[in-house]
Design a protein around this motif. Structure first.
Motif, mmCIF file in Angstrom:
data_model
loop_
_atom_site.group_PDB
_atom_site.id
_atom_site.type_symbol
_atom_site.label_atom_id
_atom_site.label_comp_id
_atom_site.label_asym_id
_atom_site.label_seq_id
_atom_site.Cartn_x
_atom_site.Cartn_y
_atom_site.Cartn_z
ATOM 1 N N MET A 1 0.846 -1.168 -0.134
ATOM 2 C CA MET A 1 0.043 0.020 0.012
ATOM 3 C C MET A 1 1.081 1.273 -0.092
ATOM 4 O O MET A 1 1.840 1.443 0.972
ATOM 5 C CB MET A 1 -1.073 -0.002 1.337
ATOM 6 N N GLN A 2 0.528 2.167 -0.916
ATOM 7 C CA GLN A 2 1.323 3.580 -0.979
ATOM 8 C C GLN A 2 1.098 4.485 0.225
ATOM 9 O O GLN A 2 -0.217 4.506 0.601
ATOM 10 C CB GLN A 2 1.200 4.070 -2.350
ATOM 11 N N ILE A 3 1.807 4.993 0.471
ATOM 12 C CA ILE A 3 2.143 5.994 1.711
ATOM 13 C C ILE A 3 1.096 7.033 1.348
ATOM 14 O O ILE A 3 1.457 7.660 0.237
ATOM 15 C CB ILE A 3 3.350 6.270 2.330
ATOM 16 N N ARG A 4 0.071 7.721 2.022
ATOM 17 C CA ARG A 4 -0.462 8.806 1.750
ATOM 18 C C ARG A 4 -0.203 9.759 3.202
ATOM 19 O O ARG A 4 -0.360 9.338 4.180
ATOM 20 C CB ARG A 4 -1.860 8.635 1.756
ATOM 21 N N CYS A 5 0.381 11.011 3.094
ATOM 22 C CA CYS A 5 0.556 11.864 4.426
ATOM 23 C C CYS A 5 0.444 13.204 3.877
ATOM 24 O O CYS A 5 0.546 13.807 2.965
ATOM 25 C CB CYS A 5 1.924 11.667 5.004
ATOM 26 N N ALA A 6 0.158 14.206 4.998
ATOM 27 C CA ALA A 6 -0.366 15.399 4.834
ATOM 28 C C ALA A 6 0.399 16.216 5.934
ATOM 29 O O ALA A 6 0.773 15.799 6.962
ATOM 30 C CB ALA A 6 -1.680 15.832 5.001
ATOM 31 N N LEU A 7 1.183 17.360 5.317
ATOM 32 C CA LEU A 7 1.798 17.999 6.352
ATOM 33 C C LEU A 7 1.096 19.495 6.442
ATOM 34 O O LEU A 7 0.290 20.230 5.908
ATOM 35 C CB LEU A 7 3.087 18.599 5.617
ATOM 36 N N ALA B 1 8.517 13.331 -0.516
ATOM 37 C CA ALA B 1 7.947 12.395 -1.461
ATOM 38 C C ALA B 1 9.034 12.035 -2.381
ATOM 39 O O ALA B 1 8.662 10.992 -2.820
ATOM 40 C CB ALA B 1 6.850 13.743 -2.578
ATOM 41 N N HIS B 2 10.101 12.663 -2.666
ATOM 42 C CA HIS B 2 11.072 11.995 -3.702
ATOM 43 C C HIS B 2 11.729 10.626 -2.858
ATOM 44 O O HIS B 2 11.684 9.869 -3.332
ATOM 45 C CB HIS B 2 12.232 12.888 -3.528
ATOM 46 N N ARG B 3 12.015 10.945 -1.218
ATOM 47 C CA ARG B 3 12.252 9.575 -0.608
ATOM 48 C C ARG B 3 11.378 8.609 -0.665
ATOM 49 O O ARG B 3 11.643 7.253 -0.686
ATOM 50 C CB ARG B 3 12.393 10.087 0.798
ATOM 51 N N LEU B 4 10.032 8.853 -0.589
ATOM 52 C CA LEU B 4 9.205 7.933 -0.589
ATOM 53 C C LEU B 4 8.624 7.267 -2.042
ATOM 54 O O LEU B 4 8.033 6.342 -2.032
ATOM 55 C CB LEU B 4 7.753 8.447 -0.008
ATOM 56 N N GLY B 5 8.810 8.086 -2.991
ATOM 57 C CA GLY B 5 8.849 7.610 -4.438
ATOM 58 C C GLY B 5 7.342 7.822 -4.624
ATOM 59 O O GLY B 5 6.543 7.369 -5.643
ATOM 60 N N VAL B 6 6.502 8.961 -4.284
ATOM 61 C CA VAL B 6 5.212 9.132 -4.341
ATOM 62 C C VAL B 6 5.007 10.677 -5.040
ATOM 63 O O VAL B 6 5.864 11.394 -5.029
ATOM 64 C CB VAL B 6 4.356 9.066 -3.263
ATOM 65 N N SER B 7 3.930 11.185 -5.547
ATOM 66 C CA SER B 7 3.800 12.306 -5.979
ATOM 67 C C SER B 7 3.822 13.244 -4.857
ATOM 68 O O SER B 7 3.356 13.133 -3.714
ATOM 69 C CB SER B 7 2.479 12.532 -6.833
ATOM 70 N N PHE B 8 4.120 14.632 -5.055
ATOM 71 C CA PHE B 8 3.953 15.772 -4.147
ATOM 72 C C PHE B 8 3.067 16.708 -4.587
ATOM 73 O O PHE B 8 3.153 16.955 -5.923
ATOM 74 C CB PHE B 8 5.382 16.436 -4.013
ATOM 75 N N GLU C 1 9.069 18.621 15.622
ATOM 76 C CA GLU C 1 9.598 19.923 16.157
ATOM 77 C C GLU C 1 10.771 20.362 15.064
ATOM 78 O O GLU C 1 11.554 19.477 15.004
ATOM 79 C CB GLU C 1 10.026 19.638 17.422
ATOM 80 N N THR C 2 10.431 21.511 14.436
ATOM 81 C CA THR C 2 11.411 21.707 13.314
ATOM 82 C C THR C 2 12.655 22.465 13.887
ATOM 83 O O THR C 2 13.883 22.110 13.419
ATOM 84 C CB THR C 2 10.675 22.981 12.361
ATOM 85 N N GLY C 3 12.508 23.277 14.890
ATOM 86 C CA GLY C 3 13.939 23.950 15.446
ATOM 87 C C GLY C 3 14.682 24.152 14.483
ATOM 88 O O GLY C 3 14.426 25.201 13.451
ATOM 89 N N ARG C 4 16.003 23.718 14.562
ATOM 90 C CA ARG C 4 17.186 23.878 13.668
ATOM 91 C C ARG C 4 17.604 22.894 12.928
ATOM 92 O O ARG C 4 18.677 23.055 12.258
ATOM 93 C CB ARG C 4 18.319 24.776 14.490
ATOM 94 N N PRO C 5 16.847 21.775 12.743
ATOM 95 C CA PRO C 5 17.509 20.806 11.918
ATOM 96 C C PRO C 5 17.351 21.185 10.541
ATOM 97 O O PRO C 5 16.774 22.002 10.176
ATOM 98 C CB PRO C 5 16.688 19.535 11.971
ATOM 99 N N THR C 6 18.473 20.328 9.707
ATOM 100 C CA THR C 6 18.184 20.637 8.257
ATOM 101 C C THR C 6 17.165 19.969 7.845
ATOM 102 O O THR C 6 16.373 19.273 8.489
ATOM 103 C CB THR C 6 19.497 19.925 7.716
ATOM 104 N N VAL C 7 16.633 20.297 6.496
ATOM 105 C CA VAL C 7 15.515 19.684 5.886
ATOM 106 C C VAL C 7 15.904 17.998 5.915
ATOM 107 O O VAL C 7 14.874 17.273 6.195
ATOM 108 C CB VAL C 7 15.574 20.198 4.325
ATOM 109 N N SER C 8 17.002 17.342 5.463
ATOM 110 C CA SER C 8 17.295 16.227 5.529
ATOM 111 C C SER C 8 16.893 15.473 6.971
ATOM 112 O O SER C 8 16.563 14.462 7.090
ATOM 113 C CB SER C 8 18.801 15.857 5.157
ATOM 114 N N THR C 9 17.340 16.167 7.938
ATOM 115 C CA THR C 9 17.080 15.629 9.354
ATOM 116 C C THR C 9 15.668 15.532 9.550
ATOM 117 O O THR C 9 15.160 14.568 9.953
ATOM 118 C CB THR C 9 17.779 16.539 10.345
#
Length: 203
Positions: free
Chosen positions: A1-7, A23-30, A151-159
């Motif tokens: 089953m493909q992942i569906r999530c919302a931010l 989306a790129h990491r999951l291989g799904v559409s953004f 919690e976004t704080g100061r991590p990079t996008v990758s984190t």
């Protein structure tokens, strides 16, 4: 089953930037709801706010959100900051899939968006105070809608993407606790200049 999530989250919390990489990491559409809205409206959200008013905009936003969440297949959906204001939108998002609240303090958001003129609600004399007012109203609604708080704080996008991937893997394994703050979603200290990943963009 493909992942569906919302931010979900405040304007400038990084939903679009994080969403694209996720989306790129999951291989799904953004899908960026605000971008789809501007395509539908044929003008910028700021201009539509000025000419038609916020109430009309929220009507169209709710309609388009309902249509997008009915589309099949895997998807990462980035919502507008005010999408959670209407109860029907919160219910639609919660049913759609895993909802992740990218939480950032108003002061941190202000640093990211203070030069951004595209955000209609922040075109005021004191945008930081406006952000604090918006946060006071919306933070409880984001938490009501979300399955996890990141919690976004100061991590990079990758984190941040790694945090989210961890939560989605836990949820897929049956370890997720809906509407609870995610234990792995703890602020991660990042250096001033991160060696990997990119800083959040003011989107």
């Amino acid at each position: 089953m493909q992942i569906r999530c919302a931010l979900v989250g405040m304007p400038g919390s990084g939903k679009s930037t994080v969403g694209r990489q996720l989306a790129h990491r999951l291989g799904v559409s953004f899908v960026d709801l605000d971008h789809r809205l501007e395509q539908y409206l044929g003008t910028s959200i700021r201009h539509f706010f000025e000419t038609e008013g916020e109430a009309r905009f929220r009507d169209i936003e709710a309609q388009l959100l309902a249509e997008l969440t009915e589309q099949p297949g895997g998807m990462v959906l980035s919502t507008g900051g005010g999408a959670v204001l209407r109860p029907e939108n919160r219910a639609v998002l919660h049913r759609f899939g895993n909802v992740l609240y990218l939480r950032a303090a108003p002061e941190e958001i202000y640093k990211r968006v203070r030069h951004d003129r595209s955000r209609p609600l922040l075109q005021v004399g004191n945008p930081l105070e406006k952000l604090r007012e918006l946060y006071a109203v919306r933070d409880p609604l984001y938490r009501e809608t979300a399955h996890y708080v990141i919690e976004t704080g100061r991590p990079t996008v990758s984190t941040l993407v790694n945090m989210i991937m961890m939560q989605l893997e836990m949820a897929a394994a049956g370890g997720g606790d809906a509407a609870a703050e995610a234990p792995a979603a703890v602020p991660v200290a990042a250096p001033e200049t991160a060696p990997t990943g990119a800083p959040l963009e003011p989107r």
